[in-house]
Design a protein around this motif. Structure first.
Motif, PDB file in Angstrom:
ATOM      1  N   TYR A  16       0.805  -1.220   0.000  1.00  0.00           N
ATOM      2  CA  TYR A  16       0.000   0.000   0.000  1.00  0.00           C
ATOM      3  C   TYR A  16       0.840   1.274   0.000  1.00  0.00           C
ATOM      4  CZ  TYR A  16      -3.443  -3.500   1.240  1.00  0.00           C
ATOM      5  OH  TYR A  16      -4.205  -4.630   1.251  1.00  0.00           O
ATOM      6  N   ILE A  17       0.666   2.049  -1.043  1.00  0.00           N
ATOM      7  CA  ILE A  17       1.430   3.280  -1.203  1.00  0.00           C
ATOM      8  C   ILE A  17       0.764   4.463  -0.494  1.00  0.00           C
ATOM      9  CG2 ILE A  17       0.386   3.942  -3.404  1.00  0.00           C
ATOM     10  CD1 ILE A  17       3.209   4.839  -4.296  1.00  0.00           C
ATOM     11  N   CYS A  18      -0.547   4.445  -0.361  1.00  0.00           N
ATOM     12  CA  CYS A  18      -1.260   5.544   0.299  1.00  0.00           C
ATOM     13  C   CYS A  18      -1.236   5.354   1.818  1.00  0.00           C
ATOM     14  CB  CYS A  18      -2.706   5.606  -0.200  1.00  0.00           C
ATOM     15  SG  CYS A  18      -2.866   6.079  -1.932  1.00  0.00           S
ATOM     16  N   PRO A  19      -1.316   6.437   2.561  1.00  0.00           N
ATOM     17  CA  PRO A  19      -1.323   6.342   4.029  1.00  0.00           C
ATOM     18  C   PRO A  19      -2.547   5.584   4.550  1.00  0.00           C
ATOM     19  CG  PRO A  19      -1.073   8.632   3.293  1.00  0.00           C
ATOM     20  CD  PRO A  19      -1.385   7.813   2.081  1.00  0.00           C
ATOM     21  N   GLU A  20      -2.483   5.171   5.782  1.00  0.00           N
ATOM     22  CA  GLU A  20      -3.593   4.493   6.449  1.00  0.00           C
ATOM     23  C   GLU A  20      -4.862   5.326   6.284  1.00  0.00           C
ATOM     24  OE1 GLU A  20      -5.244   1.358   8.215  1.00  0.00           O
ATOM     25  OE2 GLU A  20      -3.060   1.490   8.126  1.00  0.00           O
ATOM     26  N   GLY A  21      -5.970   4.667   5.931  1.00  0.00           N
ATOM     27  CA  GLY A  21      -7.243   5.353   5.742  1.00  0.00           C
ATOM     28  C   GLY A  21      -7.465   5.862   4.329  1.00  0.00           C
ATOM     29  N   TRP A  22      -6.479   5.655   3.447  1.00  0.00           N
ATOM     30  CA  TRP A  22      -6.537   6.118   2.063  1.00  0.00           C
ATOM     31  C   TRP A  22      -6.140   4.966   1.140  1.00  0.00           C
ATOM     32  CZ3 TRP A  22      -7.825  11.273   1.097  1.00  0.00           C
ATOM     33  CH2 TRP A  22      -7.852  12.102   2.213  1.00  0.00           C
ATOM     34  N   HIS A  23      -6.494   5.072  -0.138  1.00  0.00           N
ATOM     35  CA  HIS A  23      -6.089   4.062  -1.120  1.00  0.00           C
ATOM     36  C   HIS A  23      -5.976   4.690  -2.508  1.00  0.00           C
ATOM     37  CE1 HIS A  23     -10.546   3.975  -1.371  1.00  0.00           C
ATOM     38  NE2 HIS A  23     -10.350   3.669  -2.650  1.00  0.00           N
ATOM     39  N   VAL A  24      -5.292   3.970  -3.397  1.00  0.00           N
ATOM     40  CA  VAL A  24      -5.220   4.384  -4.802  1.00  0.00           C
ATOM     41  C   VAL A  24      -6.596   4.115  -5.407  1.00  0.00           C
ATOM     42  CG1 VAL A  24      -4.129   3.991  -7.040  1.00  0.00           C
ATOM     43  CG2 VAL A  24      -2.760   3.836  -4.940  1.00  0.00           C
ATOM     44  N   PRO A  25      -7.205   5.109  -6.037  1.00  0.00           N
ATOM     45  CA  PRO A  25      -8.553   4.922  -6.565  1.00  0.00           C
ATOM     46  C   PRO A  25      -8.613   3.942  -7.728  1.00  0.00           C
ATOM     47  CG  PRO A  25      -7.659   7.037  -7.252  1.00  0.00           C
ATOM     48  CD  PRO A  25      -6.664   6.438  -6.308  1.00  0.00           C
ATOM     49  N   THR A  26      -9.743   3.279  -7.827  1.00  0.00           N
ATOM     50  CA  THR A  26     -10.011   2.439  -8.988  1.00  0.00           C
ATOM     51  C   THR A  26     -10.444   3.341 -10.140  1.00  0.00           C
ATOM     52  OG1 THR A  26     -12.349   2.191  -8.444  1.00  0.00           O
ATOM     53  CG2 THR A  26     -10.825   0.546  -7.495  1.00  0.00           C
ATOM     54  N   ASN A  27     -10.486   2.789 -11.324  1.00  0.00           N
ATOM     55  CA  ASN A  27     -10.994   3.556 -12.463  1.00  0.00           C
ATOM     56  C   ASN A  27     -12.451   3.938 -12.228  1.00  0.00           C
ATOM     57  OD1 ASN A  27     -10.615   4.744 -15.051  1.00  0.00           O
ATOM     58  ND2 ASN A  27     -11.736   3.051 -15.961  1.00  0.00           N
ATOM     59  N   SER A  28     -13.213   3.061 -11.589  1.00  0.00           N
ATOM     60  CA  SER A  28     -14.623   3.359 -11.283  1.00  0.00           C
ATOM     61  C   SER A  28     -14.762   4.545 -10.339  1.00  0.00           C
ATOM     62  CB  SER A  28     -15.311   2.137 -10.667  1.00  0.00           C
ATOM     63  OG  SER A  28     -15.398   1.110 -11.602  1.00  0.00           O
ATOM     64  N   GLU A  29     -13.848   4.655  -9.379  1.00  0.00           N
ATOM     65  CA  GLU A  29     -13.911   5.794  -8.462  1.00  0.00           C
ATOM     66  C   GLU A  29     -13.610   7.104  -9.188  1.00  0.00           C
ATOM     67  OE1 GLU A  29     -12.969   4.018  -4.068  1.00  0.00           O
ATOM     68  OE2 GLU A  29     -11.333   3.927  -5.555  1.00  0.00           O
ATOM     69  N   PHE A  30     -12.672   7.071 -10.138  1.00  0.00           N
ATOM     70  CA  PHE A  30     -12.438   8.255 -10.965  1.00  0.00           C
ATOM     71  C   PHE A  30     -13.671   8.553 -11.834  1.00  0.00           C
ATOM     72  CE2 PHE A  30      -7.694   8.129 -10.432  1.00  0.00           C
ATOM     73  CZ  PHE A  30      -7.502   9.481 -10.184  1.00  0.00           C
ATOM     74  N   SER A  31     -14.317   7.510 -12.353  1.00  0.00           N
ATOM     75  CA  SER A  31     -15.536   7.706 -13.150  1.00  0.00           C
ATOM     76  C   SER A  31     -16.629   8.353 -12.311  1.00  0.00           C
ATOM     77  CB  SER A  31     -16.035   6.373 -13.706  1.00  0.00           C
ATOM     78  OG  SER A  31     -15.155   5.877 -14.674  1.00  0.00           O
ATOM     79  N   ASN A  32     -16.749   7.927 -11.061  1.00  0.00           N
ATOM     80  CA  ASN A  32     -17.745   8.528 -10.164  1.00  0.00           C
ATOM     81  C   ASN A  32     -17.444  10.003  -9.932  1.00  0.00           C
ATOM     82  OD1 ASN A  32     -19.013   6.052  -9.950  1.00  0.00           O
ATOM     83  ND2 ASN A  32     -18.093   5.553  -7.978  1.00  0.00           N
ATOM     84  N   LEU A  33     -16.161  10.333  -9.775  1.00  0.00           N
ATOM     85  CA  LEU A  33     -15.766  11.737  -9.608  1.00  0.00           C
ATOM     86  C   LEU A  33     -16.177  12.535 -10.839  1.00  0.00           C
ATOM     87  CD1 LEU A  33     -14.223  14.062  -8.189  1.00  0.00           C
ATOM     88  CD2 LEU A  33     -12.131  13.155  -9.267  1.00  0.00           C
ATOM     89  N   LYS A  34     -15.875  12.006 -12.006  1.00  0.00           N
ATOM     90  CA  LYS A  34     -16.214  12.686 -13.255  1.00  0.00           C
ATOM     91  C   LYS A  34     -17.725  12.888 -13.373  1.00  0.00           C
ATOM     92  CE  LYS A  34     -15.617  12.345 -18.254  1.00  0.00           C
ATOM     93  NZ  LYS A  34     -15.025  11.576 -19.359  1.00  0.00           N
ATOM     94  N   THR A  35     -18.495  11.862 -13.042  1.00  0.00           N
ATOM     95  CA  THR A  35     -19.953  11.949 -13.094  1.00  0.00           C
ATOM     96  C   THR A  35     -20.472  12.998 -12.121  1.00  0.00           C
ATOM     97  OG1 THR A  35     -20.151   9.650 -13.789  1.00  0.00           O
ATOM     98  CG2 THR A  35     -22.103  10.641 -12.769  1.00  0.00           C
ATOM     99  N   GLU A  36     -19.938  12.983 -10.910  1.00  0.00           N
ATOM    100  CA  GLU A  36     -20.367  13.947  -9.882  1.00  0.00           C
ATOM    101  C   GLU A  36     -20.099  15.384 -10.321  1.00  0.00           C
ATOM    102  OE1 GLU A  36     -21.968  15.449  -6.440  1.00  0.00           O
ATOM    103  OE2 GLU A  36     -22.036  13.357  -7.085  1.00  0.00           O
ATOM    104  N   LEU A  37     -18.976  15.617 -10.991  1.00  0.00           N
ATOM    105  CA  LEU A  37     -18.624  16.970 -11.425  1.00  0.00           C
ATOM    106  C   LEU A  37     -19.440  17.424 -12.632  1.00  0.00           C
ATOM    107  CD1 LEU A  37     -14.749  16.873 -11.002  1.00  0.00           C
ATOM    108  CD2 LEU A  37     -16.442  17.973  -9.510  1.00  0.00           C
TER     109      LEU A  37
END
Length: 181
Positions: A66-87
């Motif tokens: 895990y490269i991200c700190p505790e409580g965080w993670h590298v986003p999936t492509n779906s999570e980026f898609s959700n961000l794009k949709t939300e914006l």
């Protein structure tokens, strides 16, 4: 409903304390299939401003490093898609820092209204380890794959509408933006 880090990752160790390999010699970059990082032209000012550029092997969570700190993670492509949709429309404009301090040109309508403050960190080329496109593009690794390739998202200085997804060699050096668990 998502909470993203406000800047690109700049870590030299995995969450478990293991070192991430720092590669400064361009010719070594392409043969590395362990996690590795560099920063644009090995210049610490670029590191401090734009963050590190990591190969996909550094973001691969299957190793349990895990490269991200505790409580965080590298986003999936779906999570980026959700961000794009939300914006909604012109999502790229809502993600990019305004002005031309870092971006070569400001796209019409750029607002950074999301607070994401995407900066044009450029990238490191997969087959020779050289750096390119500082101030023009930014690429973000996802934790997702397509066959043997890693999936990434990118923004361009030329567009306020395009926040696209693609896949390519895992030895490219791209930025990482973590999302809260």
């Amino acid at each position: 409903t998502q909470h993203w880090m406000a800047e690109n990752l700049k870590v030299t160790k995995y969450r478990n304390g293991d070192e991430i390999t720092h590669i400064t010699v361009n010719s070594i970059w392409s043969s590395n299939t362990d996690g590795a990082y560099g920063y644009y032209e090995n210049n610490t000012t670029n590191r401090d401003t734009y963050g590190m550029l990591y190969n996909w092997y550094a973001v691969d969570n299957s190793s349990s490093r895990y490269i991200c700190p505790e409580g965080w993670h590298v986003p999936t492509n779906s999570e980026f898609s959700n961000l794009k949709t939300e914006l909604g429309s012109n999502s790229a404009a809502k993600l990019k820092e305004t002005g031309t301090v870092h971006w070569a040109n400001e796209s019409t309508g750029t607002s950074n209204s999301s607070g994401f403050t995407a900066l044009p960190a450029g990238y490191r080329i997969y087959n020779n380890g050289t750096y390119t496109n500082l101030r023009n593009y930014t690429y973000f690794w996802t934790s997702s794959t397509s066959g043997t390739n890693g999936i990434y998202r990118f923004l361009s200085t030329n567009s306020s509408t395009s926040f696209s997804s693609n896949n390519n060699h895992k030895t490219y050096g791209f930025s990482v933006r973590c999302i809260e668990d």
